[in-house]
Motif scaffolding. Structure first.
Motif, PDB file in Angstrom:
ATOM      1  N   GLY A   1       0.759  -1.376  -0.045  1.00 31.88           N
ATOM      2  CA  GLY A   1      -0.015  -0.122   0.091  1.00 31.88           C
ATOM      3  C   GLY A   1       0.804   1.407  -0.056  1.00 31.88           C
ATOM      4  N   THR A   2       0.287   2.325   0.057  1.00 31.43           N
ATOM      5  CA  THR A   2       0.795   3.795  -0.016  1.00 31.43           C
ATOM      6  C   THR A   2       1.447   4.018   1.326  1.00 31.43           C
ATOM      7  N   ALA A   3       0.829   3.483   2.407  1.00 41.08           N
ATOM      8  CA  ALA A   3       1.458   3.940   3.853  1.00 41.08           C
ATOM      9  C   ALA A   3       0.843   2.924   4.693  1.00 41.08           C
ATOM     10  N   GLY A   4       1.628   2.458   5.803  1.00 36.48           N
ATOM     11  CA  GLY A   4       1.116   1.367   6.606  1.00 36.48           C
ATOM     12  C   GLY A   4       2.353   1.138   7.687  1.00 36.48           C
ATOM     13  N   ALA A   5       1.884   0.550   8.777  1.00 36.63           N
ATOM     14  CA  ALA A   5       2.822  -0.038   9.695  1.00 36.63           C
ATOM     15  C   ALA A   5       3.154  -1.354   9.290  1.00 36.63           C
ATOM     16  N   VAL A   6       4.686  -1.677   9.694  1.00 40.14           N
ATOM     17  CA  VAL A   6       4.974  -2.974   9.399  1.00 40.14           C
ATOM     18  C   VAL A   6       4.426  -3.947  10.960  1.00 40.14           C
ATOM     19  N   ALA A   7       3.760  -4.875  10.470  1.00 35.39           N
ATOM     20  CA  ALA A   7       2.876  -5.533  11.654  1.00 35.39           C
ATOM     21  C   ALA A   7       3.827  -6.589  12.650  1.00 35.39           C
ATOM     22  N   ALA A   8       4.856  -7.184  12.166  1.00 37.38           N
ATOM     23  CA  ALA A   8       5.599  -7.936  13.003  1.00 37.38           C
ATOM     24  C   ALA A   8       6.332  -7.266  14.150  1.00 37.38           C
ATOM     25  N   PRO A   9       6.199  -7.886  15.297  1.00 36.15           N
ATOM     26  CA  PRO A   9       6.678  -6.948  16.619  1.00 36.15           C
ATOM     27  C   PRO A   9       8.417  -7.084  16.254  1.00 36.15           C
ATOM     28  N   ALA A  10       9.136  -6.140  16.803  1.00 38.98           N
ATOM     29  CA  ALA A  10      10.333  -5.799  16.436  1.00 38.98           C
ATOM     30  C   ALA A  10      10.975  -6.134  17.972  1.00 38.98           C
ATOM     31  N   ARG A  11      12.603  -6.511  17.949  1.00 39.40           N
ATOM     32  CA  ARG A  11      13.087  -6.606  19.042  1.00 39.40           C
ATOM     33  C   ARG A  11      14.184  -5.519  19.296  1.00 39.40           C
ATOM     34  N   ALA A  12      14.288  -5.130  20.603  1.00 34.96           N
ATOM     35  CA  ALA A  12      15.479  -4.251  20.725  1.00 34.96           C
ATOM     36  C   ALA A  12      16.898  -4.890  21.007  1.00 34.96           C
TER      37      ALA A  12
ATOM     38  N   ASP B   1       1.561   3.279  -7.323  1.00 37.04           N
ATOM     39  CA  ASP B   1       2.086   4.622  -7.173  1.00 37.04           C
ATOM     40  C   ASP B   1       2.736   5.312  -8.184  1.00 37.04           C
ATOM     41  N   LYS B   2       2.440   6.661  -8.247  1.00 38.80           N
ATOM     42  CA  LYS B   2       2.931   7.257  -9.102  1.00 38.80           C
ATOM     43  C   LYS B   2       4.521   7.546  -9.134  1.00 38.80           C
ATOM     44  N   ARG B   3       5.139   7.264  -7.616  1.00 38.07           N
ATOM     45  CA  ARG B   3       6.505   7.786  -7.119  1.00 38.07           C
ATOM     46  C   ARG B   3       7.219   6.380  -7.631  1.00 38.07           C
ATOM     47  N   TYR B   4       6.679   5.323  -7.886  1.00 34.90           N
ATOM     48  CA  TYR B   4       7.448   3.833  -7.905  1.00 34.90           C
ATOM     49  C   TYR B   4       8.562   3.988  -8.797  1.00 34.90           C
TER      50      TYR B   4
END
Length: 567
Positions: A32-43, A62-65
């Motif tokens: 999509g054009t914007a969204g959050a990565v769903a998988a939890p990250a680790r510090a 997307d026109k920028r692609y």
């Protein structure tokens, strides 16, 4: 020239990419054009971290692609599922984590100057674009100036110099990304006076992937007690695309004291003296050509070691194909030193010794050098203005339609007669008409030579000067003849050593920021010297151990990335 091309490599050195890949299984990436990565990250300590704000995600609709799947070299265009534009380290970590879980090949764009397809290639499914991570600021916690990896070099200079009066001695080309340029060793116009950019690198932040597939953030510094010091060392010339995604650098010169950022890094000259001259090919006989090239090499071999007034001088000799019409020489001297004009005059006298043909203004562009007719008479310029002038005015480097191919070598001595003969042969060939075809000889040595070969991963500390082959074209019909010329030229020069500049008393390998895929092709490299020795010399085995420790799954890889050790 400072290009180097992979975020980490990148390029004349300079180019800014960090290539990578992923091999695992799990959830798919968001599109999509914007969204959050769903998988939890680790510090870094393995604990879960909060999700960052949504990440800009550009997909084929997307026109920028089409603009985001290519870099500076138009030979290489990718077709990924998604281009993510990260703004924070947490976002980078999440993109990496989700790519690994989804078994998606990941590469990373910094400034976009990679000379090979290490970033933009058909296997890429996800591109992590770092160009929005471009801040430069003083980090009081680290007592160092922080540069985010997507910063372009001119922005780094502008911010550092205007704010604190300091700089790092990085590359010439304005739009090179810091991530690739720094990690590849970082040559620049102040190298003889101040060393390489990595000689001032205090720390680096890297997102890597553990053996269990967990993306982690590591901060590594040069402090002797730092448990990740080996990761810092690997990014002082180990090239990009090898160990993880670089997100931030911290710069503080060794030995700097106090907490004032104006005193933690070197100050450039307030003014420099610039000179640009040329010689017409119409008057350049074989003997005259040989004399000029020999003069250049002899001067640099004589003043290889630091400690003389000539540490304050850097030059570039553009050996263009005869269809350009001219050979050019550009020189920069610290104008604040005593008798700066005399230092320049003495250098020009050495360059023209035995050359019975007068020089002229440099009135045409030459490879990575602009036409500079106004510098036929040496001119004093404020340092920042001169830096902008040298880095932004070249029409070749700023032409977004060009495709190119490039090669490099280091020299320890004056060029041997057999090499000069081969240079003359290929620069005067009649089967090519291309005004961009050239070899740029550029200064090394001075303060670069003051650092031990194993103190940083940048091992070419014995080199007096380096050579960069380059050719550009736009029409696809010109690609075959262009590649034929540059390959026959480069490998022909080194025919006696298997087609490449092996490590010996004369030559000293190749510059990883000017990557060359032919170095590991037995059709072109017929020597017993592998590509990694040409780039890293004796430092490769240590780089492999860093690879094993921080990227044991070989997530971050490209066609010439550091390989995992056999055991």
């Amino acid at each position: 020239m400072a290009k180097a091309k992979a975020k980490g490599t990148g390029g004349i050195g300079r180019r800014g990419f960090l290539a990578g890949g992923a091999a695992a299984s799990g959830a798919a990436l968001l599109t999509g054009t914007a969204g959050a990565v769903a998988a939890p990250a680790r510090a870094a300590d393995g604990t879960a971290v909060a999700l960052a704000e949504p990440i800009t995600a550009v997909t084929p609709g997307d026109k920028r692609y089409k603009d985001l799947v290519r870099g500076w070299n138009q030979r290489w265009v990718a077709n990924p599922e998604t281009v993510f534009l990260a703004e924070t380290t947490a976002q980078v970590q999440q993109v990496v984590q989700t790519a690994v879980k989804g078994n998606k090949r990941l590469t990373v764009r910094g400034g976009g100057h990679c000379w090979e397809d290490w970033v933009f290639n058909p296997d890429v499914r996800v591109i992590l674009d770092m160009t929005k991570m471009n801040k430069v600021y003083f980090d009081s916690a680290k007592n160092a100036v922080c540069v985010e990896a997507g910063s372009q070099l001119l922005n780094v200079y502008e911010r550092m110099y205007r704010t604190w009066g300091v700089i790092v001695p990085a590359g010439m080309c304005f739009q090179v990304g810091a991530g690739g340029h720094v990690s590849g060793g970082g040559w620049g116009l102040l190298c003889r006076q101040l060393g390489l950019v990595v000689d001032h690198l205090y720390g680096v932040e890297v997102v890597s992937v553990d053996a269990d597939g967990t993306a982690r953030v590591h901060v590594a510094t040069r402090e002797a007690e730092d448990p990740h010091r080996d990761l810092w060392w690997a990014h002082t010339g180990g090239g990009g695309g090898n160990f993880g995604v670089i997100t931030r650098f911290w710069f503080r010169s060794p030995g700097a004291t106090g907490t004032d950022p104006a005193k933690l890094l070197p100050q450039p000259p307030s003014e420099v003296l610039l000179s640009a001259v040329s010689w017409p090919w119409a008057e350049m006989t074989k003997d005259r050509f040989a004399r000029l090239v020999k003069n250049y090499g002899e001067w640099h071999a004589t003043y290889l070691k630091p400690g003389t007034v000539n540490d304050n001088l850097v030059s570039m000799l553009a050996l263009n194909h005869k269809s350009n019409g001219y050979i050019g020489l550009v020189t920069q001297v610290d104008a604040t030193i005593p008798n700066a004009q005399q230092v320049l005059d003495d250098f020009l006298a050495e360059m023209t010794k035995g050359l019975d043909v007068a020089h002229q203004p440099l009135a045409t562009h030459m490879g990575e050098l602009s036409a500079m007719p106004e510098l036929a008479k040496p001119r004093r310029m404020p340092w920042l203005q001169a830096t902008r002038y040298m880095g932004t005015t070249n029409p070749t480097l700023n032409d977004p339609s060009l495709k190119g191919d490039f090669k490099s070598s280091y020299y320890k001595t004056a060029m041997p007669d057999a090499h000069i003969d081969a240079f003359y042969q290929h620069l005067t060939r009649d089967d090519l008409v291309n005004t961009t075809a050239s070899v740029l000889l550029s200064s090394f040595g001075g303060k670069v030579n003051a650092v031990a070969q194993d103190a940083t991963a940048a091992a070419h500390r014995d080199a007096a000067y380096k050579a960069a082959w380059m050719i550009w074209w736009t029409d696809p019909a010109d690609e075959a003849v262009s590649l034929k010329w540059i390959r026959e030229f480069f490998h022909g020069v080194y025919a006696d050593t298997g087609g490449v500049p092996v490590i010996n008393d004369v030559t000293d390998g190749c510059y990883v920021n000017y990557p060359d895929i032919d170095l590991h092709d037995p059709q072109f490299n017929k020597s017993a010297t592998p590509w990694h020795e040409l780039y890293y010399k004796g430092n490769y085995a240590k780089l492999q151990q860093v690879k094993k420790k921080y990227d044991p799954r070989n997530v971050f890889r490209h066609s010439q990335s550091v390989q995992l050790p056999a055991s």
